[in-house]
Scaffold this motif. Structure first.
Motif, PDB file in Angstrom:
ATOM      1  N   ASP A  63     -18.796 121.499 115.320  1.00 51.35           N
ATOM      2  CA  ASP A  63     -19.090 120.279 116.253  1.00 51.35           C
ATOM      3  C   ASP A  63     -18.803 118.961 115.029  1.00 51.35           C
ATOM      4  O   ASP A  63     -18.961 117.780 115.555  1.00 51.35           O
ATOM      5  N   GLY A  64     -18.592 119.188 113.856  1.00 50.79           N
ATOM      6  CA  GLY A  64     -18.571 118.259 112.936  1.00 50.79           C
ATOM      7  C   GLY A  64     -19.950 118.052 112.230  1.00 50.79           C
ATOM      8  O   GLY A  64     -20.084 117.172 111.376  1.00 50.79           O
ATOM      9  N   ASP A  65     -21.010 118.662 112.497  1.00 41.10           N
ATOM     10  CA  ASP A  65     -22.368 118.435 112.200  1.00 41.10           C
ATOM     11  C   ASP A  65     -23.082 119.459 111.698  1.00 41.10           C
ATOM     12  O   ASP A  65     -23.175 120.761 112.491  1.00 41.10           O
ATOM     13  N   VAL A  66     -23.759 119.823 110.571  1.00 41.47           N
ATOM     14  CA  VAL A  66     -24.652 121.029 110.235  1.00 41.47           C
ATOM     15  C   VAL A  66     -26.216 120.504 110.946  1.00 41.47           C
ATOM     16  O   VAL A  66     -26.718 119.779 110.423  1.00 41.47           O
ATOM     17  N   ASP A  67     -26.389 121.185 112.112  1.00 38.18           N
ATOM     18  CA  ASP A  67     -27.543 120.711 112.957  1.00 38.18           C
ATOM     19  C   ASP A  67     -28.494 121.807 113.121  1.00 38.18           C
ATOM     20  O   ASP A  67     -28.418 122.927 112.760  1.00 38.18           O
ATOM     21  N   ALA A  68     -29.193 121.620 114.173  1.00 37.63           N
ATOM     22  CA  ALA A  68     -30.286 122.561 114.646  1.00 37.63           C
ATOM     23  C   ALA A  68     -29.628 123.698 115.141  1.00 37.63           C
ATOM     24  O   ALA A  68     -30.218 124.884 115.117  1.00 37.63           O
ATOM     25  N   PHE A 102     -27.161 119.693 105.723  1.00 34.30           N
ATOM     26  CA  PHE A 102     -27.982 119.368 106.845  1.00 34.30           C
ATOM     27  C   PHE A 102     -28.592 117.967 106.716  1.00 34.30           C
ATOM     28  O   PHE A 102     -28.380 117.244 107.514  1.00 34.30           O
ATOM     29  N   SER A 103     -28.905 117.700 105.475  1.00 34.52           N
ATOM     30  CA  SER A 103     -29.583 116.258 105.320  1.00 34.52           C
ATOM     31  C   SER A 103     -28.478 115.192 105.328  1.00 34.52           C
ATOM     32  O   SER A 103     -28.696 114.102 105.839  1.00 34.52           O
ATOM     33  N   THR A 104     -27.296 115.583 104.734  1.00 29.68           N
ATOM     34  CA  THR A 104     -26.221 114.580 104.655  1.00 29.68           C
ATOM     35  C   THR A 104     -25.778 114.325 105.926  1.00 29.68           C
ATOM     36  O   THR A 104     -25.479 113.095 106.375  1.00 29.68           O
ATOM     37  N   GLY A 105     -25.609 115.263 107.077  1.00 29.58           N
ATOM     38  CA  GLY A 105     -25.296 114.767 108.474  1.00 29.58           C
ATOM     39  C   GLY A 105     -23.915 115.157 108.814  1.00 29.58           C
ATOM     40  O   GLY A 105     -23.805 115.850 109.849  1.00 29.58           O
ATOM     41  N   GLY A 106     -22.802 114.599 107.919  1.00 24.29           N
ATOM     42  CA  GLY A 106     -21.436 114.824 108.329  1.00 24.29           C
ATOM     43  C   GLY A 106     -21.059 113.230 108.777  1.00 24.29           C
ATOM     44  O   GLY A 106     -21.872 112.471 108.570  1.00 24.29           O
ATOM     45  N   PRO A 107     -19.969 113.148 109.556  1.00 19.51           N
ATOM     46  CA  PRO A 107     -19.056 114.233 110.130  1.00 19.51           C
ATOM     47  C   PRO A 107     -18.287 115.066 109.066  1.00 19.51           C
ATOM     48  O   PRO A 107     -17.950 114.647 108.052  1.00 19.51           O
TER      49      PRO A 107
END
Length: 547
Positions: free
Chosen positions: A447-452, A427-432
């Protein structure tokens, strides 16, 4: 996409609430029921699960000869899945005399290895020249497999050259006499077409429970009926209706039909699957089907896209065959086993010859075993062998996705604090993140992102993740991925709910510099300025006093 430190993941950069996020559906884990069952169907699943684990006694009809006392004794990884227990098959092969003799007049081809009395025990006849083992097949997703239209499986048939799979046409016990044969899809020889037939057959042949379809006991090595009666005095059929009118075989059929398919995480896009297809594995391990759009089917089963990775056809496996003919299946033919859930299987192959070690080692050994004389799979196995080591690793990673639960970040089969720590890091690193990245296990919507959105879904499966310990109307896990709460000890619980955060002695020791533990220093930094000093006293006292 976001950047930042691990602490940023704990404190968060995006305010979210469970109610505000449209969540993709999390796939059921192995052993769980299908999504979308009605309350009545879920009750049938649960009662069926109880029956599946029922341990029969001789007084209830067990035997006279049997292999195990309960369905779950064999199908145990998880319950309803595959297992490590094997059974013995035997027979006599004489090519000049007509081929394979299953020796059914002597109790073959399946050996029942246990008996309720030593006088009734069954043994392999000494002149049997074919003796082999078979491991337990999985029933996960069985109702979905049963619902694949026959035509969809028949469309995979090919006369060759090369891969030349063919369907095993067989009768279903529940069909009226002289009904058209169905496409077999269960069992190592695709000898069974329906879940109810599978249940009735296993009840008799694995546990010795006679039922409305199979009313006569198995004769141990061909005992005559008077001797058989001395071994088992329970009247046949032994499977009668319960208080609600359901027989045992009906109950366990419900359980198996309503078992969810193994999850696949990530669901698509892995480079290893592309390589898997390129080298020809998909010629037999066909990825996807759509179940029948039949109004008679339950909504949880009807018209669903599934990915079992099997053509459900018989293939000539050459020297890898088991030497047993069964129904219309020849001695060298084996049904393509579905690969979904393969990450949990140990041992592998029909006879369990590949066992133990790491998952990668097992898969490499199983693939290599396909490269034998006469095997239709030999070219694909050779193509795999020719891959670069990095490419092989990608294929193994894809196979490891078959049965992996979403958010099982460390791959141990559980959702726990260890997964939370890894999720927070992603989550902190963000991606993609690509589907090949380890963080893709936490990217539910891919979607390439570990998010909310992913955090909201993770909260529904992490034990305690949906709790609201501080009563603010937001799940605890969501509190710690936004700025409303901190989680210094990374246990997915807001610090204000942690008993240590209200420990006066601990607070004083940190402020005075007597305790330099970084977790405690973080927890006691109540104003978030990075310091432990007098400015933290007022918010600390406010927390002690409560709202």
């Amino acid at each position: 996409m976001r950047g930042g430190s691990f602490s940023a993941a704990i404190c968060g950069t995006l305010v979210v609430s469970a109610a505000a996020i449209a969540q993709p559906a999390v796939q059921p884990r192995m052993g769980q029921p299908l999504a979308g069952l009605t309350p009545a169907q879920l009750d049938r699943f649960q009662q069926g699960g109880t029956a599946f684990g029922r341990i029969f006694s001789a007084a209830e009809g067990l035997g006279p000869i049997f292999n195990q006392q309960a369905c779950a004794s064999c199908h145990n990884n998880p319950v309803g899945g595959s297992g490590s227990i094997s059974v013995t098959r035997f027979g006599y092969f004489d090519e000049k005399a007509g081929g394979f003799d299953p020796m059914d007049y002597l109790g073959g081809s399946l050996l029942q290895s246990q008996a309720i009395s030593t006088e009734c025990a069954e043994t392999v006849p000494p002149w049997a020249n074919v003796v082999t083992t078979r491991i337990t097949t999985s029933t996960l997703g069985a109702g979905l497999i049963e619902a694949i239209p026959d035509a969809a499986i028949l469309a995979n048939e090919s006369p060759g050259p090369g891969v030349s799979g063919r369907a095993h046409m067989t009768a279903a016990f529940e069909d009226p006499p002289n009904s058209p044969l169905r496409v077999g899809r269960f069992g190592w020889k695709a000898q069974v077409a329906t879940v109810l037939t599978f249940s009735a057959d296993a009840a008799l042949n694995e546990m010795g429970i006679t039922n409305r379809f199979l009313t006569a006991e198995n004769d141990p090595n061909g005992f005559d009926p008077p001797s058989l009666a001395e071994c088992d005095s329970v009247p046949d059929p032994e499977d009668g209706p319960d208080a609600e009118g359901f027989h045992f075989i009906d109950r366990v059929t419900d359980f198996q039909r309503f078992l969810a398919a193994p999850p696949q995480t990530p669901r698509f896009g892995m480079t290893g699957e592309t390589l898997f297809n390129t080298i020809g594995c998909n010629a037999c391990h066909v990825a996807s089907y759509t179940t029948a759009d039949d109004p008679a089917l339950e909504d949880a089963i009807r018209n669903k896209v599934i990915r079992p990775y099997s053509d459900f056809l018989l293939h000539d496996m050459g020297l890898l065959g088991d030497g047993i003919a069964q129904g219309d299946a020849d001695v060298r033919e084996i049904r393509t086993p579905p690969l979904w859930g393969v990450r949990a299987r140990d041992p592998l192959l029909h006879d369990g010859r590949v066992a133990g070690n790491t998952f990668a080692a097992r898969m490499n050994a199983a693939i290599a075993a396909h490269n034998v004389f006469g095997s239709e799979a030999a070219p694909a196995a050779q193509a795999y062998s020719a891959l670069l080591p990095a490419e092989k690793n990608l294929v193994i990673s894809f196979l490891d996705s078959l049965g992996r639960a979403e958010f099982d970040m460390n791959g141990d089969g559980f959702h726990d604090a260890a997964d939370y720590v890894l999720f927070a890091s992603c989550f902190s690193t963000g991606g993609p993140y690509t589907p090949d990245d380890p963080c893709a296990i936490g990217d539910l919507d891919q979607d390439g992102d570990v998010d909310a959105v992913d955090a909201a879904a993770f909260a529904t499966v992490l034990p305690g993740g949906s709790n609201d310990c501080n009563g603010n109307g937001t799940a605890d896990l969501l509190d710690v991925v936004n700025q409303t709460s901190r989680d210094c000890n990374a246990n997915a619980v807001p610090d204000e709910c942690d008993p240590e955060s209200s420990d006066v002695g601990l607070f004083v020791a940190v402020v005075l510099g007597q305790n330099t533990n970084p977790v405690h220093r973080c927890m006691m930094d109540f104003n978030g300025d990075g310091l432990n000093d007098g400015d933290d006293i007022a918010p600390f006292v406010a927390q002690l006093m409560g709202p």
